[in-house]
Design an enzyme around this catalytic site. Sequence first.
Site, mmCIF file in Angstrom:
data_model
loop_
_atom_site.group_PDB
_atom_site.id
_atom_site.type_symbol
_atom_site.label_atom_id
_atom_site.label_comp_id
_atom_site.label_asym_id
_atom_site.label_seq_id
_atom_site.Cartn_x
_atom_site.Cartn_y
_atom_site.Cartn_z
ATOM 1 N N ASP A 33 0.826 -1.200 0.000
ATOM 2 C CA ASP A 33 0.000 0.000 0.000
ATOM 3 C C ASP A 33 0.869 1.262 0.000
ATOM 4 O OD1 ASP A 33 -2.342 1.395 -0.038
ATOM 5 O OD2 ASP A 33 -2.747 1.203 2.111
ATOM 6 N N ASN A 35 1.587 3.303 -2.913
ATOM 7 C CA ASN A 35 2.252 3.717 -4.156
ATOM 8 C C ASN A 35 1.728 5.061 -4.672
ATOM 9 O OD1 ASN A 35 3.981 1.327 -4.773
ATOM 10 N ND2 ASN A 35 2.022 0.260 -4.807
ATOM 11 N N ARG A 37 0.053 7.440 -2.996
ATOM 12 C CA ARG A 37 0.343 8.534 -2.063
ATOM 13 C C ARG A 37 1.815 8.943 -2.140
ATOM 14 N NH1 ARG A 37 -1.621 6.094 3.332
ATOM 15 N NH2 ARG A 37 -1.573 4.156 2.142
ATOM 16 N N SER A 78 -6.619 -5.569 -6.342
ATOM 17 C CA SER A 78 -7.823 -6.120 -5.730
ATOM 18 C C SER A 78 -9.038 -5.903 -6.620
ATOM 19 C CB SER A 78 -8.073 -5.460 -4.364
ATOM 20 O OG SER A 78 -8.563 -4.137 -4.536
ATOM 21 N N ASN A 81 -9.985 -2.339 -6.858
ATOM 22 C CA ASN A 81 -9.177 -1.462 -7.705
ATOM 23 C C ASN A 81 -9.814 -1.208 -9.071
ATOM 24 O OD1 ASN A 81 -6.017 -2.813 -6.472
ATOM 25 N ND2 ASN A 81 -7.271 -1.132 -5.700
ATOM 26 N N ARG A 203 1.623 -5.020 6.075
ATOM 27 C CA ARG A 203 0.940 -3.958 5.319
ATOM 28 C C ARG A 203 1.719 -2.661 5.474
ATOM 29 N NH1 ARG A 203 -5.212 -2.566 4.106
ATOM 30 N NH2 ARG A 203 -4.828 -0.694 2.890
ATOM 31 N N ARG A 209 -5.348 -2.473 8.706
ATOM 32 C CA ARG A 209 -6.417 -3.409 8.340
ATOM 33 C C ARG A 209 -5.860 -4.357 7.287
ATOM 34 N NH1 ARG A 209 -8.840 -0.793 3.729
ATOM 35 N NH2 ARG A 209 -7.989 1.316 3.527
ATOM 36 N N SER A 211 -7.775 -5.825 4.834
ATOM 37 C CA SER A 211 -8.444 -5.593 3.545
ATOM 38 C C SER A 211 -8.817 -6.868 2.795
ATOM 39 C CB SER A 211 -7.560 -4.698 2.651
ATOM 40 O OG SER A 211 -7.394 -3.442 3.231
#
Length: 317
Positions: A33, A35, A37, A78, A81, A203, A209, A211
């Site tokens: 997670d 990328n 941002r 996912s 996405n 993560r 979380r 996910s």
Amino acid sequence: MKRWLRRRVDDAYEQLLTREISGAPTHVAVIMDGNRRYARRKGEDAPEGHREGSRTTERILEWCQDIGVEELTLYAFSTENFKRPDEENEALFDLLCEKLREFADADRVHDNEVQIRAIGDVSRLPERVRDAVDYAERRTQEYDQFVLNIALAYGGRSQLLEAARDVASDVEAGGLEPDEIDVETIEDRLYARPVRDVDLIIRTGGDERTSNFLPWHANGNEAAVFFCTPYWPEFSKTDFLRGIRTYEHREESWRRTRARRALALLGAVGDTELTEARSVVERFRDSLPTGERPDPDEFETIEGDQLEGSESGQTAD
């Protein structure tokens, strides 16, 4: 000067963590997670963040092999996405095609006998991605030293729902009796090839979380979870080793708990079983580091109380 000092500190910490780690999880699963941002923070478009993240993906494969991990699952795309803008997803699909083919042809993949597999509803992906998946799987299908799962068009609940529907269809068709349904029945229908239980989920990006990621294999195994703040392109070997240490601490805690339970069980067995029970407890104690073993005096006290109760005709509470 500050940057140089920072590197020296990071290198020293990495070496310390490496020395502290005594074992490795068998299966590590990673939610990559941050990328997008990361790209926004640098004033770039999302595809640049994904490309930077792909370099971390290459490195974590090496880190896993260095410490003895046998299976790595990467959450690449996912089912959620698909809701992102088409132009963003198209750029990501292009990158997936490029990297899947690059991995499939890489010397390090073949030298280390890495089997590449895709899990998820791959049929929902564009044809060019499906072709790249097929190419990577065919090129590495004979290998068994290390498994790299790429989760594409993946949703954990969707996978479980499809498996349940498949079982229901078999029951309705008369090919399966309801009382024949067991854990293996579900697992056989989740993926085309077996996936090991997950020992550790990592993560990145700061969210705490999991996910909907590998719920059957992670929750059923009560996997350790390591959340960290670096975005995926920034994720370092030090961060990875911290995650492994989290897993080790969890395993040590489980071993201590099992040893204490075994000690407590001595109070509930008769004297005819004491020899066998003592042997079990000793094996638990021997599996722990010296400083973490239950106090031998505690063992003797429980055994003595049990013997006294047996001689007086009483049973332990």
